[in-house]
Design an enzyme around this catalytic site. Sequence first.
Site, short mmCIF file in Angstrom:
data_model
loop_
_atom_site.label_atom_id
_atom_site.label_comp_id
_atom_site.label_asym_id
_atom_site.label_seq_id
_atom_site.Cartn_x
_atom_site.Cartn_y
_atom_site.Cartn_z
N ARG A 224 19.90 38.30 -3.49
CA ARG A 224 20.82 39.32 -3.98
C ARG A 224 22.19 39.11 -3.31
NH1 ARG A 224 18.05 40.03 -7.80
NH2 ARG A 224 16.82 41.85 -8.31
N HIS A 272 24.00 35.05 -12.33
CA HIS A 272 22.69 35.70 -12.16
C HIS A 272 21.72 35.26 -13.26
CE1 HIS A 272 20.57 39.45 -10.33
NE2 HIS A 272 19.66 38.58 -10.78
P1 NAP Z 1 8.05 39.09 -3.01
O1 NAP Z 1 6.86 38.48 -3.64
O2 NAP Z 1 8.04 40.53 -2.67
O3 NAP Z 1 8.38 38.23 -1.69
C1 NAP Z 1 9.33 38.65 -0.75
C2 NAP Z 1 9.24 37.75 0.46
O4 NAP Z 1 10.29 38.12 1.37
C3 NAP Z 1 7.92 37.90 1.22
O5 NAP Z 1 7.48 36.66 1.68
C4 NAP Z 1 8.31 38.80 2.41
O6 NAP Z 1 7.53 38.60 3.57
C5 NAP Z 1 9.72 38.33 2.66
N1 NAP Z 1 10.47 39.34 3.40
C6 NAP Z 1 10.76 40.61 3.03
N2 NAP Z 1 11.44 41.25 4.01
C7 NAP Z 1 11.56 40.36 5.02
C8 NAP Z 1 12.14 40.43 6.31
N3 NAP Z 1 12.73 41.55 6.77
N4 NAP Z 1 12.08 39.33 7.09
C9 NAP Z 1 11.47 38.20 6.65
N5 NAP Z 1 10.91 38.07 5.44
C10 NAP Z 1 10.95 39.14 4.63
O7 NAP Z 1 9.34 38.88 -3.93
P2 NAP Z 1 9.59 37.76 -5.05
O8 NAP Z 1 8.89 38.13 -6.30
O9 NAP Z 1 9.31 36.44 -4.45
O10 NAP Z 1 11.17 37.95 -5.29
C11 NAP Z 1 12.08 37.82 -4.23
C12 NAP Z 1 13.46 38.27 -4.63
O11 NAP Z 1 14.06 37.28 -5.48
C13 NAP Z 1 13.53 39.53 -5.47
O12 NAP Z 1 13.41 40.69 -4.69
C14 NAP Z 1 14.91 39.40 -6.09
O13 NAP Z 1 15.88 39.98 -5.22
C15 NAP Z 1 15.15 37.91 -6.17
N6 NAP Z 1 15.15 37.42 -7.55
C16 NAP Z 1 16.30 36.91 -8.05
C17 NAP Z 1 16.35 36.44 -9.34
C18 NAP Z 1 17.59 35.84 -9.90
O14 NAP Z 1 17.67 35.60 -11.10
N7 NAP Z 1 18.58 35.54 -9.08
C19 NAP Z 1 15.19 36.48 -10.15
C20 NAP Z 1 14.03 37.02 -9.62
C21 NAP Z 1 14.03 37.50 -8.31
P3 NAP Z 1 5.96 39.01 3.61
O15 NAP Z 1 5.30 38.12 2.58
O16 NAP Z 1 5.55 38.67 4.98
O17 NAP Z 1 5.88 40.45 3.24
C1 GLV Z 2 16.21 39.28 -11.14
O1 GLV Z 2 17.17 39.30 -10.45
C2 GLV Z 2 14.95 39.85 -10.79
O2 GLV Z 2 14.86 40.55 -9.78
O3 GLV Z 2 13.98 39.61 -11.54
#
Ligand code: NAP
Ligand code: GLV
Length: 309
Positions: A224, A272
């Site tokens: 983000r 994005h």
């Molecule tokens: P997720 O499955 O919830 O994974 C989040 C990861 O971040 C987990 O490994 C978590 O650790 C770690 N984390 C959270 N807080 C932390 C901290 N304080 N210190 C260290 N590690 C931390 O999320 P996801 O589905 O992979 O998605 C991640 C993010 O990608 C989304 O929240 C979104 O912001 C972004 N995203 C962007 C796009 C885009 O188009 N740019 C698209 C989709 C998503 P633990 O496993 O130990 O809990």
């Molecule tokens: C995109 O940014 C998502 O969180 O899926």
Amino acid sequence: MTISIICTNKDPLPWVTALKELDSSLDIQIWPNEGRKTDVEFALCWNHPEGVLREYPNLRCICSMGAGIDHLFNDAFFPKELPVIRIVDPLLAQSMFEYICTAVMYYFRDLDIYKIQQYQSNWKQQPPKSIAHTTIGIMGLGNLGKFSANKLLDFGFNVIGWSRTQKSINGVKSYAGDEALGEFLSQASILICLLPLTNETRGILNLETFNRLPLGACLVNVGRGEHLIDEDLITALNKGLLRGACLDVFREEPLAAQHPFWRHNKILLTPHCSSITDPMSVAPQIVENYRLMKSGQPLMNQVNPLRGY
Ligand code: NAP
Ligand code: GLV
């Protein structure tokens, strides 16, 4: 029982089509043109207007139209008592990997340097590098981070990851918690941010972080915009602490025309688009969660409101 799609910068129509294709009996309405707000029990949201969720007295569940849910919790009037669910989807993970892989290869094969050389009519080969001696550091080893880590490993990169809790991913060295951040950063010649935006991660991409990376490291931010301190990135790039940055997310979207990122020659930016949810791919999990909600069963992909992701 109604599902309301409440979004401000996404086209809701493909979502209606995808959901109706699975279950034509669903009553789906689009904010702000719903019939009776009292009928709405399930809200499918992306960047909803602040406070609007308070207008539905019978709302029972709020679903993000993407993986992130920070856009929901940003709302000061968010109904915190309701369950929040998010998207976990293989296509989303694959699409994110494709973007990350492109950005990693852009830096690994020096295309950023060759682009500058081209403008100077400069025919100069950069020294070859070894993929096995190139370390990719992924911040966030969740659904998206783990998928990309495994795929980059298949390419032959040395992959390390940082998360809140320790992970066991074959071939990926896992670092957990604030105390391990320094050791993790010190090795990452390409740093990828795939963290959720929380109070703990806001501003994590700052000058102190950049100083801990190997000199001339590259940054890929697909988490983000608020993870990044914009001025610190400009400083790090101008001082040569960082070689380049590939940015997909921004504090303000769309990025203002006068923002310095647009014209910085060491920044590659995209609107994005690294991983956009495909309504057809995620409709089954939304319909399934809707059914689970109606029958009072535990929901899938539920967010922990205390952790904030
Ligand atoms: P997720 O499955 O919830 O994974 C989040 C990861 O971040 C987990 O490994 C978590 O650790 C770690 N984390 C959270 N807080 C932390 C901290 N304080 N210190 C260290 N590690 C931390 O999320 P996801 O589905 O992979 O998605 C991640 C993010 O990608 C989304 O929240 C979104 O912001 C972004 N995203 C962007 C796009 C885009 O188009 N740019 C698209 C989709 C998503 P633990 O496993 O130990 O809990
Ligand atoms: C995109 O940014 C998502 O969180 O899926």
